[in-house]
Design an enzyme around this catalytic site. Sequence first.
Site, PDB file in Angstrom:
ATOM      1  N   ARG A 122      26.592  11.403  62.099  1.00 55.65           N
ATOM      2  CA  ARG A 122      25.895  12.073  63.188  1.00 55.65           C
ATOM      3  C   ARG A 122      26.625  13.374  63.517  1.00 55.65           C
ATOM      4  O   ARG A 122      27.367  13.474  64.493  1.00 55.65           O
ATOM      5  CB  ARG A 122      25.828  11.154  64.402  1.00 55.65           C
ATOM      6  CG  ARG A 122      24.733  10.097  64.279  1.00 55.65           C
ATOM      7  CD  ARG A 122      23.367  10.775  64.148  1.00 55.65           C
ATOM      8  NE  ARG A 122      22.298   9.820  63.989  1.00 55.65           N
ATOM      9  CZ  ARG A 122      21.707   9.186  64.983  1.00 55.65           C
ATOM     10  NH1 ARG A 122      22.093   9.374  66.219  1.00 55.65           N
ATOM     11  NH2 ARG A 122      20.718   8.348  64.739  1.00 55.65           N
ATOM     12  N   GLN A 127      21.811  16.808  60.608  1.00 55.53           N
ATOM     13  CA  GLN A 127      20.633  16.428  61.388  1.00 55.53           C
ATOM     14  C   GLN A 127      19.365  16.408  60.548  1.00 55.53           C
ATOM     15  O   GLN A 127      18.501  15.551  60.716  1.00 55.53           O
ATOM     16  CB  GLN A 127      20.452  17.380  62.574  1.00 55.53           C
ATOM     17  CG  GLN A 127      21.432  17.137  63.707  1.00 55.53           C
ATOM     18  CD  GLN A 127      21.188  18.058  64.880  1.00 55.53           C
ATOM     19  OE1 GLN A 127      20.448  19.037  64.771  1.00 55.53           O
ATOM     20  NE2 GLN A 127      21.824  17.782  66.005  1.00 55.53           N
ATOM     21  N   ASP A 130      19.043  13.056  58.689  1.00 61.44           N
ATOM     22  CA  ASP A 130      19.211  11.835  59.486  1.00 61.44           C
ATOM     23  C   ASP A 130      17.948  10.971  59.418  1.00 61.44           C
ATOM     24  O   ASP A 130      17.028  11.107  60.209  1.00 61.44           O
ATOM     25  CB  ASP A 130      19.523  12.223  60.930  1.00 61.44           C
ATOM     26  CG  ASP A 130      19.881  11.035  61.799  1.00 61.44           C
ATOM     27  OD1 ASP A 130      19.693   9.885  61.348  1.00 61.44           O
ATOM     28  OD2 ASP A 130      20.343  11.252  62.935  1.00 61.44           O
ATOM     29  N   SER A 133      16.992   8.649  62.559  1.00 62.59           N
ATOM     30  CA  SER A 133      16.304   9.324  63.659  1.00 62.59           C
ATOM     31  C   SER A 133      14.857   9.624  63.299  1.00 62.59           C
ATOM     32  O   SER A 133      13.948   9.419  64.112  1.00 62.59           O
ATOM     33  CB  SER A 133      17.030  10.632  64.014  1.00 62.59           C
ATOM     34  OG  SER A 133      18.268  10.358  64.626  1.00 62.59           O
ATOM     35  N   TYR A 230      29.514   6.901  72.118  1.00 59.52           N
ATOM     36  CA  TYR A 230      29.169   5.520  71.830  1.00 59.52           C
ATOM     37  C   TYR A 230      29.189   4.689  73.109  1.00 59.52           C
ATOM     38  O   TYR A 230      29.890   5.003  74.064  1.00 59.52           O
ATOM     39  CB  TYR A 230      30.163   4.905  70.838  1.00 59.52           C
ATOM     40  CG  TYR A 230      30.225   5.609  69.523  1.00 59.52           C
ATOM     41  CD1 TYR A 230      29.308   5.324  68.524  1.00 59.52           C
ATOM     42  CD2 TYR A 230      31.203   6.563  69.279  1.00 59.52           C
ATOM     43  CE1 TYR A 230      29.355   5.974  67.314  1.00 59.52           C
ATOM     44  CE2 TYR A 230      31.261   7.226  68.070  1.00 59.52           C
ATOM     45  CZ  TYR A 230      30.336   6.925  67.089  1.00 59.52           C
ATOM     46  OH  TYR A 230      30.381   7.573  65.885  1.00 59.52           O
TER      47      TYR A 230
END
Length: 444
Positions: A122, A127, A130, A133, A230
Amino acid sequence: MKIAILKERRTQETRVAASPESVKKLIGLGIQVAVEKGAGNGAAFVDAAYKEAGAEIAGDAAAALKDAKLVLKVRGPEAKDAADLPKGSLLAAILDPYRSLEEMKALAEAGVTAFAMDFMPRITRAQSMDVLSSQANLAGYKAVVDAAAEFGRAFPLMMTAAGKVAPAQVLVMGAGVAGLQAIATAKRLGALVSATDVRPAAKEQVESLGGKFVAVEDEEFKQAESAGGYAKEMSDAYKKKQAELIAETIKKMDVVITTALIPGRAAPRLVTTEMVKSMKPGSVVVDLAIDNGGNVEASEAGKVAVKHGVKIIAYHNLPGRLASDTSMLYANNLFNFVALLYDKEKKDLAIDWDDEIVKGTLIAKDGKVVHPALENLEPARKPAAKKAAAPKAAAKKTAAKKTDPDKTEPEKTSAKTAPDSDKQPDTDKTAETGKTGEEQKNGD
């Protein structure tokens, strides 16, 4: 260099690893592309469209794989099929390594260099690659659409000459990628939306979409997120307070959508049978985590079950229910990943093995499973050793009971307080990537 696009063999997998548009872009890099016949049928991408884009249509998998250096798939092959891939080839797919250790080992033994797209780091630079996502985004949308289709009432407030229709009350559990999209979609349909998550940062995200945030916001909650974004596992005391709040909230809801996952473990139970019983007749629950065991105790995998007057939707592979769009996005993710590995001038692979993206996704290389996140899970492949030791342990306990009966009660007490390895954290956080440790990933 040749890339092979294979038809998916796993049950209920309708997606495909390339779209006609991504094939055109790959060919633009100077890459030869072979697509197995019928590979895109489930996503409404016909062979003629691939051919028009410049791909070769191969009659079967063997023909597509012949001389291929790189193989692109949606899901990784089963262990028995790993040897079908050319030795020395590269594979990029959603491999689900935590739950597929034998498959990872089979790929390594077959001499395949395997990249798990679901372990994509990440970071900003990754991106566009990904996949979690891109797939979760549409899964969150589809969850709301499926709920609306099963719900026996309208979602929006309606004022009519015949009377007022009240808006639906929707609760989204987990405000990662899928959860946020579910919130946005339910709001667009006119519902009153609430959401819950264990990360303090999620409150602002939920409220920015017009949702009401539901959580016990005490001091522990304020410290619940690490510097890396997180969600930390909460104390038992906090879990109890949060569960009580959620139980009271669910009673008022018409629709509940759950999205929580934990990497390497079964999905946490968020909605108990008692909570389902407390809901109004005709309500709907959607369990997005069913492929990982489910967040809802009463879910029945692959179907819509009616329990205590409540419909519980637990379809497998929700992204695959929007195969055209999810395949298109996944194909773009793969194209960007291939572009990272490929040298356009040399017209061949030129992999930087020290690149953060490469290291993060590399699972198997040179005949070995190499990803560090899988090292601690290795003992799970060898349960026989534990079983062999069990008779000795049992014998010692029996002997102890015979020689000193007073030790029997302390042993029982110890057993009650021992950690329960099957117990999952009561969290609405969705986790997605190749992280081990005790933290949960921000996202669905």
